[in-house]
Design a protein around this motif. Structure first.
Motif, PDB file in Angstrom:
ATOM      1  N   SER A 349       0.706  -1.122   0.221  1.00  0.00           N
ATOM      2  CA  SER A 349       0.138  -0.300  -0.074  1.00  0.00           C
ATOM      3  C   SER A 349       0.489   1.118   0.370  1.00  0.00           C
ATOM      4  CB  SER A 349      -1.229   0.342   1.002  1.00  0.00           C
ATOM      5  OG  SER A 349      -0.463   0.059   2.448  1.00  0.00           O
ATOM      6  N   SER A 350       2.467   1.136   0.040  1.00  0.00           N
ATOM      7  CA  SER A 350       3.119   2.296   0.331  1.00  0.00           C
ATOM      8  C   SER A 350       3.132   3.129  -0.791  1.00  0.00           C
ATOM      9  CB  SER A 350       4.497   1.582   0.470  1.00  0.00           C
ATOM     10  OG  SER A 350       4.874   1.497  -0.377  1.00  0.00           O
ATOM     11  N   ASN A 352       0.100   4.652  -2.253  1.00  0.00           N
ATOM     12  CA  ASN A 352      -1.074   4.940  -2.491  1.00  0.00           C
ATOM     13  C   ASN A 352      -1.442   5.917  -1.167  1.00  0.00           C
ATOM     14  OD1 ASN A 352      -3.975   5.706  -2.430  1.00  0.00           O
ATOM     15  ND2 ASN A 352      -4.566   2.846  -3.252  1.00  0.00           N
ATOM     16  N   ALA A 355      -5.089   5.888   0.353  1.00  0.00           N
ATOM     17  CA  ALA A 355      -4.718   4.692   1.153  1.00  0.00           C
ATOM     18  C   ALA A 355      -4.507   4.597   2.552  1.00  0.00           C
ATOM     19  CB  ALA A 355      -4.460   3.610   0.791  1.00  0.00           C
ATOM     20  N   PRO A 415      -3.505  -1.987  -4.764  1.00  0.00           N
ATOM     21  CA  PRO A 415      -3.043  -1.881  -3.726  1.00  0.00           C
ATOM     22  C   PRO A 415      -3.051  -1.108  -2.747  1.00  0.00           C
ATOM     23  CG  PRO A 415      -1.448  -3.086  -5.149  1.00  0.00           C
ATOM     24  CD  PRO A 415      -2.764  -2.492  -6.084  1.00  0.00           C
ATOM     25  N   GLY A 416      -3.720  -1.547  -1.428  1.00  0.00           N
ATOM     26  CA  GLY A 416      -3.910   0.003  -0.795  1.00  0.00           C
ATOM     27  C   GLY A 416      -5.077   0.372  -0.320  1.00  0.00           C
ATOM     28  N   ASN A 417      -5.279  -0.220  -1.664  1.00  0.00           N
ATOM     29  CA  ASN A 417      -7.063  -0.283  -1.198  1.00  0.00           C
ATOM     30  C   ASN A 417      -7.832  -1.084   0.117  1.00  0.00           C
ATOM     31  OD1 ASN A 417      -7.153   2.450  -2.732  1.00  0.00           O
ATOM     32  ND2 ASN A 417      -8.280   0.891  -4.829  1.00  0.00           N
ATOM     33  N   GLN A 419      -6.519  -2.381   1.851  1.00  0.00           N
ATOM     34  CA  GLN A 419      -5.872  -2.661   3.441  1.00  0.00           C
ATOM     35  C   GLN A 419      -6.867  -1.808   3.807  1.00  0.00           C
ATOM     36  OE1 GLN A 419      -4.461  -3.033   0.577  1.00  0.00           O
ATOM     37  NE2 GLN A 419      -2.157  -3.544   1.030  1.00  0.00           N
ATOM     38  N   SER A 449      -2.653  -8.936   1.239  1.00  0.00           N
ATOM     39  CA  SER A 449      -1.320  -7.951   1.014  1.00  0.00           C
ATOM     40  C   SER A 449      -1.288  -9.835   2.207  1.00  0.00           C
ATOM     41  CB  SER A 449      -0.707  -7.491   1.584  1.00  0.00           C
ATOM     42  OG  SER A 449      -1.400  -6.801   2.635  1.00  0.00           O
ATOM     43  N   TYR A 452      -1.317  -7.391   5.492  1.00  0.00           N
ATOM     44  CA  TYR A 452      -2.705  -6.758   6.254  1.00  0.00           C
ATOM     45  C   TYR A 452      -3.897  -7.524   5.541  1.00  0.00           C
ATOM     46  CZ  TYR A 452      -1.774  -2.057   8.012  1.00  0.00           C
ATOM     47  OH  TYR A 452      -1.833  -1.342   9.156  1.00  0.00           O
TER      48      TYR A 452
END
Length: 608
Positions: A349-350, A352, A355, A415-417, A419, A449, A452
Motif C-alpha cells: 500500500s506504500s 497509495n 489509502a 494495492p492499498g485499497n 488495506q 497482502s 494486512y
C-alpha cells in the motif's frame, strides 16, 4: 550383632549415592557460580533447544559419475554426529582441475538454525575448502550473489566459504532455510561426507491450540501459519528467520494473535514489546513509523485481554500514558490527524497516499478506543476521558476521510485499497457491508497482502462474509502451499501462480521462478523472505471466527463461542487460556443447524 540383608544394603548404597551425587552437583554449581563471579563473566541462558534433522532428498548433484559424487544415499540415513575411523559408509565428493563436485539437499521443511557436517577419513590429512549455500527455495540455494537476483547475506550469512576438518565435526550457519548446497572448491582432492544434518533451533513448546475440520486445505493452512510463527519465536519475536531477524512491532500484531491462539502465554512476546519500548524513548516512533507505535498500544490491549496480567500492564503505565498523550497531540481541534515520521501501513500500500491517510486515521481511532480501555483499567481516568474526547473528534472527521477515500478508489482491488477499507471497517468509520461490497469482495484474493490480509479477513467477518473469507484463505494462502511452501511468505500476489514453478523443485523449462522473478520494494528476488510471521493471519482468524472463540473479558474469564462454519460439515479444536485449554466441536445436522460440544475450565464463563 546387627546384620543387613542384600536388599537393604543395596538400598542404603543407592540412597548414599544419590545424596553424594546431589551434593557434588550442588557443590559444582556453587563453585562454577563463584568462579564466574570472580572472573567477571556475564552468563545468560537460552530458552531454545536444538534438534538434528537428516535430509529427506538429494535434489541434484553436479555429475552423475560416481567418481565425482558417489554413494550420496548414505547421507539420508539417521546420523549420530560422530566421526568413525575407516568407515566406508560415506559420500565421496571428488574434484579435478576441470571438475568440481556439488550436491543439493532438501530437509523437507523450512527450518531456523544451521548445519552439522561430519567428515570421514579422506586421503589428504588436511582441511578442505567448500562453499555453503542455504536457500528457502531451490532457486535461492543454487543462486549467485550477483547484485541483480536479490540473493545476499543480509541479517544472516547464507552463502560463504569455509574449511572442513579431516575426520571431524563442524557446525555452521544461522539462517532460515530448507535447502542446502555444498560445493567442493579445492582441486584434486576427495572429500568424504559421513553425515550432513540440519540443526533446528526452536522453542520446545506445546501447540495447545488446534484446529481441525472436514476441509484438509484449511487445516493445512492453520498449521502452516502456526509453524511460521513458531520458527520466528527465537530469543525475540522476529519478523523473518532469514531476513528481518528484528523486532518490527507493527508486524508483531498478527504474530502475537497467533501466539495467543496456538501457544497461549509465552515470554517472547513481553520480551519483544519491552525491547522496542526501551529502545524508543518518546517522542520517537517505534521503528521510525507512527503506525508502529500505535500497533504497540493495540498489542498491549489484546495481550491483556487474552492473559489478564495486570502486573505486566502496570509496568507499561508510564510509557503507555505518555504515548497516548503524544498521539493526542497529533490530532487538531477538527479531528484531523497529523502523524509524522514514516507514514506506513504495509509495503504493497506504500504507493497509495490516499489509502495511507485513510488507514492512519482509522488506526488513530482504534488507538483512542484502546487507550481509553487501558487507562480505565489502570485508573488513569482523566487520560481515559481525553482519549474518548479525541476519539469522538476522529470519528466525526472520519466521515470526510471515508468520502475522500471512496472518491479515489478507481480499482477497488488495487494495492492499498483493501488495506485501508479493512482498517476503516474495524475502526467503525465505514459500514462493514459497504466496505465489503464496494472494495473487499472485489476480485476475490486480488489486492490482498500477507500482513494486512489478516485485517481484510476480519473486516469480511464483520460484514458476515465468512464463507467468502474462507474462499480467499483457500486461494491466497493455499496458493503458497501449492507452490511448495511450508511457511508463509513476506508477500504474495495471486497472479504469481500463473505458469509458476514450485519452490521445492529444480525449475522446469518454461516455468517462472517465483522467488527470483517477483517481490518488490525491499524484498525483490531472492531477498524475499519465505518465512514471515506477519503472514500467519488465517491461523488466529479460523480459531476466532470458524471455531468461534472470542474473548469477552480480560484473562479469558468470559469467552463467547460463536461459530461460523460456512459450508463446512464439522470443525473441532482447542484454545489456550490462563486456566487451561477450552475443547470445542461443532457439527452440522441434516437440517442445516449444528450442535456444539464445549468443555471449558471451571474458571471460565462460556456465553453464546
Amino acid at each position: 550383632m546387627y546384620t543387613m540383608n542384600k536388599g537393604k544394603y543395596r538400598l542404603l548404597c543407592f540412597c548414599l549415592s544419590a545424596f553424594l551425587c546431589g551434593y557434588v552437583s550442588a557443590f559444582g554449581e556453587e563453585l562454577r557460580a563463584v568462579s564466574q563471579k570472580e572472573s567477571g563473566q556475564i552468563v545468560t541462558s537460552d530458552s531454545r533447544v536444538r534438534s538434528y534433522i537428516s535430509p529427506v532428498r538429494i535434489l541434484w548433484k553436479s555429475s552423475s559419475e560416481q567418481n565425482i559424487v558417489g554413494n550420496e544415499a548414505v547421507l539420508l540415513r539417521e546420523g549420530i554426529g560422530q566421526s568413525v575411523l575407516g568407515s566406508n559408509n560415506v559420500c565421496r565428493m571428488r574434484s579435478t582441475a576441470d571438475t568440481k563436485a556439488s550436491i543439493l539437499f532438501d530437509f523437507g521443511k523450512e527450518l531456523q538454525g544451521g548445519i552439522q557436517i561430519i567428515t570421514g577419513q579422506y586421503p589428504v590429512n588436511k582441511p578442505i575448502r567448500v562453499r555453503i549455500r542455504f536457500g528457502e527455495s531451490v532457486g535461492e540455494a543454487m543462486s549467485e550473489i550477483d547484485g541483480m537476483n536479490g540473493a545476499g547475506n543480509e541479517h544472516a550469512m547464507r552463502d560463504f566459504e569455509t574449511m572442513l576438518p579431516w575426520l571431524g565435526v563442524v557446525e555452521l550457519g544461522n539462517s532460515g532455510f530448507r535447502f542446502l548446497r555444498i560445493d567442493l572448491l579445492d582441486e584434486n582432492v576427495e572429500l568424504q561426507l559421513k553425515e550432513v544434518r540440519a540443526i533446528s533451533v526452536f522453542r520446545d513448546i506445546p501447540y495447545v491450540g488446534s484446529f481441525r475440520s472436514n476441509d484438509e486445505r484449511l487445516n493445512k493452512i492453520w498449521e502452516t501459519g502456526a509453524y511460521t510463527v513458531h520458527l520466528n519465536m527465537q530469543e525475540y519475536l522476529w519478523d523473518g528467520i532469514k531476513r528481518d531477524r528484528l523486532v518490527w512491532v507493527g508486524d508483531l500484531h498478527p504474530e502475537v494473535m497467533t501466539v495467543n491462539t496456538v501457544f497461549g502465554y509465552n515470554e517472547v512476546v513481553p520480551k519483544s514489546l519491552d525491547l522496542i519500548r526501551d529502545e524508543t524513548p518518546l517522542p520517537g516512533w517505534m521503528n521510525g513509523m507512527s503506525s508502529y507505535s500505535i500497533w504497540w498500544l493495540l498489542i498491549h490491549r489484546d495481550w491483556y485481554y487474552y492473559h489478564g496480567d495486570r502486573d505486566y500492564l502496570e509496568e507499561q503505565r508510564d510509557y503507555l500514558c505518555r504515548l497516548l498523550q503524544f498521539l493526542i497531540s497529533k490530532v487538531d481541534e477538527d479531528g484531523q490527524e497529523h502523524l509524522d515520521g514514516t507514514r506506513f501501513l504495509d509495503w504493497p500500500s506504500s504507493g497509495n497516499p490516499q489509502a495511507i491517510d485513510a488507514g492512519l486515521h482509522a488506526l488513530m481511532t482504534m488507538a483512542m478506543r484502546a487507550g481509553s480501555e487501558l487507562c480505565a483499567i489502570l485508573g488513569e481516568n482523566r487520560l481515559a476521558e481525553e482519549c474518548e474526547k479525541t476519539g469522538k473528534l476522529l470519528l466525526k472527521r472520519g466521515k470526510n476521510v471515508v468520502k475522500t477515500f471512496r472518491r479515489t478508489v478507481e480499482n477497488p482491488a488495487s494495492p492499498g485499497n483493501k488495506q485501508a477499507a479493512a482498517l476503516l471497517t474495524l475502526s467503525g468509520l465505514m459500514p462493514a457491508g459497504k466496505a465489503n461490497k464496494e472494495i473487499l469482495l472485489t476480485d476475490g484474493a486480488a489486492g490482498f497482502s500477507t500482513f494486512y490480509g489478516y485485517y481484510m479477513l476480519k473486516a469480511m467477518a464483520e460484514g458476515g462474509y465468512y464463507e467468502d473469507a474462507m474462499n480467499v484463505i483457500r486461494a491466497y494462502w493455499g496458493g503458497m502451499i501449492d507452490l511448495g511452501a511450508t511457511t508463509f511468505w513476506e508477500d504474495f500476489n495471486i497472479n504469481w501462480l500463473e505458469n509458476a514453478g514450485r519452490i521445492d523443485e529444480l525449475l522446469p523449462q518454461g516455468k517462472k521462478d517465483v522467488h527470483r522473478e517477483y517481490g518488490d520494494f525491499c524484498y525483490k528476488g531472492y531477498r524475499h523472505s519465505l518465512c514471515h510471521g506477519w503472514a500467519s493471519g488465517p491461523t488466529s482468524w479460523l480459531s476466532e471466527y470458524v471455531l468461534g472463540v472470542q474473548i469477552v473479558e480480560p484473562g479469558c474469564k468470559k469467552v463467547r463461542i460463536s461459530p461460523h462454519l460456512g459450508e463446512l460439515k464439522w470443525v473441532e479444536g482447542t484454545f489456550p487460556t490462563p486456566y487451561g485449554a477450552i475443547r470445542i466441536r461443532h457439527e452440522r445436522r441434516e437440517d442445516g443447524t449444528f450442535c456444539s460440544e464445549i468443555v471449558a475450565p471451571d474458571e471460565i464463563e462460556i456465553v453464546k
